[in-house]
Design an enzyme around this catalytic site. Structure first.
Site, PDB file in Angstrom:
ATOM      1  N   ARG A 221      31.498  23.299  49.545  1.00 25.41           N
ATOM      2  CA  ARG A 221      32.284  22.181  49.035  1.00 25.41           C
ATOM      3  C   ARG A 221      31.727  20.919  49.672  1.00 25.41           C
ATOM      4  O   ARG A 221      31.034  20.965  50.696  1.00 25.41           O
ATOM      5  CB  ARG A 221      33.759  22.356  49.397  1.00 25.41           C
ATOM      6  CG  ARG A 221      34.411  23.449  48.568  1.00 25.41           C
ATOM      7  CD  ARG A 221      35.802  23.772  49.072  1.00 25.41           C
ATOM      8  NE  ARG A 221      36.751  22.689  48.856  1.00 25.41           N
ATOM      9  CZ  ARG A 221      38.005  22.721  49.305  1.00 25.41           C
ATOM     10  NH1 ARG A 221      38.443  23.766  49.980  1.00 25.41           N
ATOM     11  NH2 ARG A 221      38.832  21.710  49.063  1.00 25.41           N
ATOM     12  N   HIS A 222      32.005  19.782  49.077  1.00 29.68           N
ATOM     13  CA  HIS A 222      31.662  18.482  49.662  1.00 29.68           C
ATOM     14  C   HIS A 222      32.320  18.377  51.038  1.00 29.68           C
ATOM     15  O   HIS A 222      33.269  19.119  51.359  1.00 29.68           O
ATOM     16  CB  HIS A 222      32.207  17.390  48.743  1.00 29.68           C
ATOM     17  CG  HIS A 222      33.660  17.630  48.403  1.00 29.68           C
ATOM     18  ND1 HIS A 222      34.683  17.278  49.253  1.00 29.68           N
ATOM     19  CD2 HIS A 222      34.241  18.250  47.342  1.00 29.68           C
ATOM     20  CE1 HIS A 222      35.836  17.640  48.722  1.00 29.68           C
ATOM     21  NE2 HIS A 222      35.602  18.251  47.561  1.00 29.68           N
ATOM     22  N   ASN A 228      41.419  14.712  50.440  1.00 28.12           N
ATOM     23  CA  ASN A 228      41.716  15.955  51.167  1.00 28.12           C
ATOM     24  C   ASN A 228      42.642  15.655  52.344  1.00 28.12           C
ATOM     25  O   ASN A 228      43.585  16.398  52.603  1.00 28.12           O
ATOM     26  CB  ASN A 228      40.437  16.616  51.708  1.00 28.12           C
ATOM     27  CG  ASN A 228      39.538  17.197  50.630  1.00 28.12           C
ATOM     28  OD1 ASN A 228      38.313  17.133  50.722  1.00 28.12           O
ATOM     29  ND2 ASN A 228      40.145  17.774  49.612  1.00 28.12           N
ATOM     30  N   ARG A 271      32.371  12.383  46.102  1.00 24.01           N
ATOM     31  CA  ARG A 271      32.422  13.171  47.351  1.00 24.01           C
ATOM     32  C   ARG A 271      31.273  14.184  47.431  1.00 24.01           C
ATOM     33  O   ARG A 271      30.794  14.500  48.520  1.00 24.01           O
ATOM     34  CB  ARG A 271      33.789  13.839  47.544  1.00 24.01           C
ATOM     35  CG  ARG A 271      34.319  14.647  46.358  1.00 24.01           C
ATOM     36  CD  ARG A 271      35.818  14.853  46.551  1.00 24.01           C
ATOM     37  NE  ARG A 271      36.467  15.753  45.607  1.00 24.01           N
ATOM     38  CZ  ARG A 271      36.941  15.388  44.428  1.00 24.01           C
ATOM     39  NH1 ARG A 271      36.761  14.161  43.992  1.00 24.01           N
ATOM     40  NH2 ARG A 271      37.573  16.266  43.663  1.00 24.01           N
ATOM     41  N   GLU A 291      35.218  18.913  39.483  1.00 22.17           N
ATOM     42  CA  GLU A 291      36.365  19.752  39.854  1.00 22.17           C
ATOM     43  C   GLU A 291      37.292  19.985  38.658  1.00 22.17           C
ATOM     44  O   GLU A 291      37.293  19.196  37.696  1.00 22.17           O
ATOM     45  CB  GLU A 291      37.124  19.081  41.012  1.00 22.17           C
ATOM     46  CG  GLU A 291      38.329  19.861  41.548  1.00 22.17           C
ATOM     47  CD  GLU A 291      38.041  21.316  41.946  1.00 22.17           C
ATOM     48  OE1 GLU A 291      37.404  22.047  41.162  1.00 22.17           O
ATOM     49  OE2 GLU A 291      38.489  21.730  43.027  1.00 22.17           O
ATOM     50  N   HIS A 357      33.077  21.808  44.325  1.00 20.94           N
ATOM     51  CA  HIS A 357      34.513  21.665  44.599  1.00 20.94           C
ATOM     52  C   HIS A 357      35.150  23.047  44.638  1.00 20.94           C
ATOM     53  O   HIS A 357      34.585  24.015  44.132  1.00 20.94           O
ATOM     54  CB  HIS A 357      35.163  20.841  43.479  1.00 20.94           C
ATOM     55  CG  HIS A 357      34.511  19.513  43.266  1.00 20.94           C
ATOM     56  ND1 HIS A 357      34.937  18.370  43.896  1.00 20.94           N
ATOM     57  CD2 HIS A 357      33.449  19.152  42.499  1.00 20.94           C
ATOM     58  CE1 HIS A 357      34.172  17.349  43.522  1.00 20.94           C
ATOM     59  NE2 HIS A 357      33.258  17.806  42.671  1.00 20.94           N
TER      60      HIS A 357
HETATM   61  O1  F6P Z   1      42.474  20.163  46.953  1.00 16.96           O
HETATM   62  C1  F6P Z   1      41.135  20.075  46.648  1.00 16.96           C
HETATM   63  C2  F6P Z   1      40.855  20.584  45.249  1.00 16.96           C
HETATM   64  O2  F6P Z   1      39.471  20.548  45.022  1.00 16.96           O
HETATM   65  C3  F6P Z   1      41.580  19.805  44.123  1.00 16.96           C
HETATM   66  O3  F6P Z   1      40.904  18.658  43.676  1.00 16.96           O
HETATM   67  C4  F6P Z   1      41.764  20.843  43.067  1.00 16.96           C
HETATM   68  O4  F6P Z   1      42.757  20.512  42.133  1.00 16.96           O
HETATM   69  C5  F6P Z   1      42.103  22.036  43.911  1.00 16.96           C
HETATM   70  O5  F6P Z   1      41.330  21.928  45.084  1.00 16.96           O
HETATM   71  C6  F6P Z   1      41.816  23.364  43.247  1.00 16.96           C
HETATM   72  O6  F6P Z   1      42.399  24.383  44.003  1.00 16.96           O
HETATM   73  P1  F6P Z   1      43.717  25.123  43.484  1.00 16.96           P
HETATM   74  O7  F6P Z   1      43.329  25.710  42.161  1.00 16.96           O
HETATM   75  O8  F6P Z   1      43.978  26.162  44.536  1.00 16.96           O
HETATM   76  O9  F6P Z   1      44.815  24.131  43.332  1.00 16.96           O
END
Ligand code: F6P
Length: 417
Positions: A221-222, A228, A271, A291, A357
């Protein structure tokens, strides 16, 4: 009215031993399963080992050996019966992995499949390159359960004689045998006959990119972003101080462990780009690597979503794989848009580093590690961790490297929910 259903497909492998049939069959199965098709490989060699025993002298495979022929037919039919039962019972795609080296055998398999309304596509693997065959014999066959405890040279000698038996009876797939894909020297040349429709076109595209050169894939990941830190999802925030620190550490590790001849991919979000910039290497930014689109929830924290849209929050908890954010995406959608990335990932011969991501890397990880797609929303991909994946003949080895500085984990930021 009866629903219009697309026919189920039976891919029937064809080829001499040590021509990479099992490699191709398993790769195809992994790809199709990742796309959401219920797919299974039926490997006749495994049935033989289970039912007759693994240690068989090459003469067992001699077409003049009647007892051997009868025993081989029996296990081939057992695998075929199981394959038909799988397709009857809800499977979408099956791959019948055997030599199927005579017209007679293929006609039998085809007739049994077509009697159940299945579409049969032969996938013939031909190798003109003796180096490829020799590599496969030494790397996989001489070490297979068929030769456990047998010295390598003896195993290689016996296996070559086994190939010669199959060669004596081998008949290439002909145009009168229906749909076929011939892959010559693992995708160097492809010959297609009556290959129609969207799914088959994708399989062909996939096969075009396959190769057997070993190389590694790294996923990270970045570095930690300002979003975050706040526990906010989506957005296009820059890196935090800790995130910039990670980018520098990552650059050092990549230089030490991989060097500079590495293909770097990022998303189009800042990012990942800021993380890649620290490497001082060329990189390619893919929109397909952006993402998961959280739609109307973009920029919110999970608590804010639970508070403002409890029904949405609950639906996601109930089925995280299929849940689609209003005006956004689901994990299932993410997998579909990542397909071109998978083709390029397969095609690349140099080491690849993907700076991505959480959701997108989970989907890529599920592909690489052959995990059921609906498990991918729960794969742990923490910040500031490199996942080193080394594809092996039939699978993939994994190593995780956690790097300082550790990201902040403020209250309310539930990274793996
Ligand atoms: O929180 C960081 C992130 O990359 C968000 O931008 C994204 O919505 C999420 O993680 C995805 O993870 P999850 O599907 O567990 O919510």
């Amino acid at each position: 009215m009866k629903p219009d259903t697309t026919p189920k497909i039976a891919f029937v492998m064809v080829g001499l031993p040590a021509r990479g049939k099992t490699f191709i069959a398993r790769k195809m199965a992994r790809y199709l399963a990742w796309l959401g098709h219920r797919t299974q490989v039926f490997n006749v060699g495994s049935y033989r080992r289970e039912r007759i025993g693994s240690r068989q002298h090459h003469s067992f495979f001699d077409p003049r050996n009647d007892a051997g022929q009868a025993a081989r037919l029996e296990v081939a039919l057992a695998a075929l019966d199981d394959m038909l039962a799988f397709l009857r019972g809800g499977g979408d795609v099956a791959i019948y992995d055997a030599t199927n080296n005579t017209r007679e055998r293929r006609a039998m398999v085809r007739a049994r499949c077509e009697a159940e309304g299945l579409e049969v596509v032969f996938v013939e693997s031909i190798c003109h390159d003796p180096v490829l065959v020799e590599q496969n014999i030494r790397a996989n066959k001489a070490r297979s359960p068929d030769y456990e405890g047998v010295p390598e040279e003896e195993a290689v000698r016996d296996f070559r004689l086994r190939i010669a038996h199959y060669e004596s009876a081998y008949e290439e797939v002909g145009e009168d045998e229906g749909h076929f894909i011939k892959t010559i020297d693992v995708g160097r040349t492809l010959v297609l006959h009556r290959v129609e429709g969207y799914l088959l076109a994708r399989v062909v595209h996939y096969l075009l990119n396959l190769h057997i050169q070993p190389r590694s894939v790294r996923l990270t990941r970045h570095g930690e972003s300002e979003f975050n830190v706040l526990g906010r999802i989506g957005g296009d925030a820059p890196l935090s101080d800790a995130g910039r620190g990670y980018a520098r550490t990552l650059a050092t590790i990549v230089r030490e462990r991989v060097g500079t001849d590495v293909v770097v991919w990022t998303s189009t979000l800042r990012r990942t780009i800021e993380t890649a910039e620290a490497l001082g290497l060329p990189y390619r930014s893919w929109r397909a690597l952006d993402e998961i689109d959280a739609g109307v929830c973009d920029g919110m924290t999970y608590d804010e979503i639970a508070e403002a849209m409890p029904a949405e929050y609950e639906s996601r908890q109930a089925d995280k794989f299929r849940y689609r954010y209003p005006r956004g995406e689901s994990y299932q959608d993410v997998i579909q848009r990542l397909e071109p990335v998978i083709f390029e990932l397969e095609r690349e011969r140099r080491p690849v580093l993907v700076i991505g991501h959480q959701a997108v890397l989970r989907a890529l990880y599920a592909y690489m590690m052959d995990r059921p797609p609906n498990e991918c929303p729960f794969v742990s991909i923490p910040l500031h961790t490199i996942l080193e994946l080394e594809p092996t003949a039939y699978g993939c080895d994994e190593r995780r490297i956690e790097l300082p500085p550790a990201p902040l984990d403020p209250e309310g930021f539930r990274q793996d929910t």
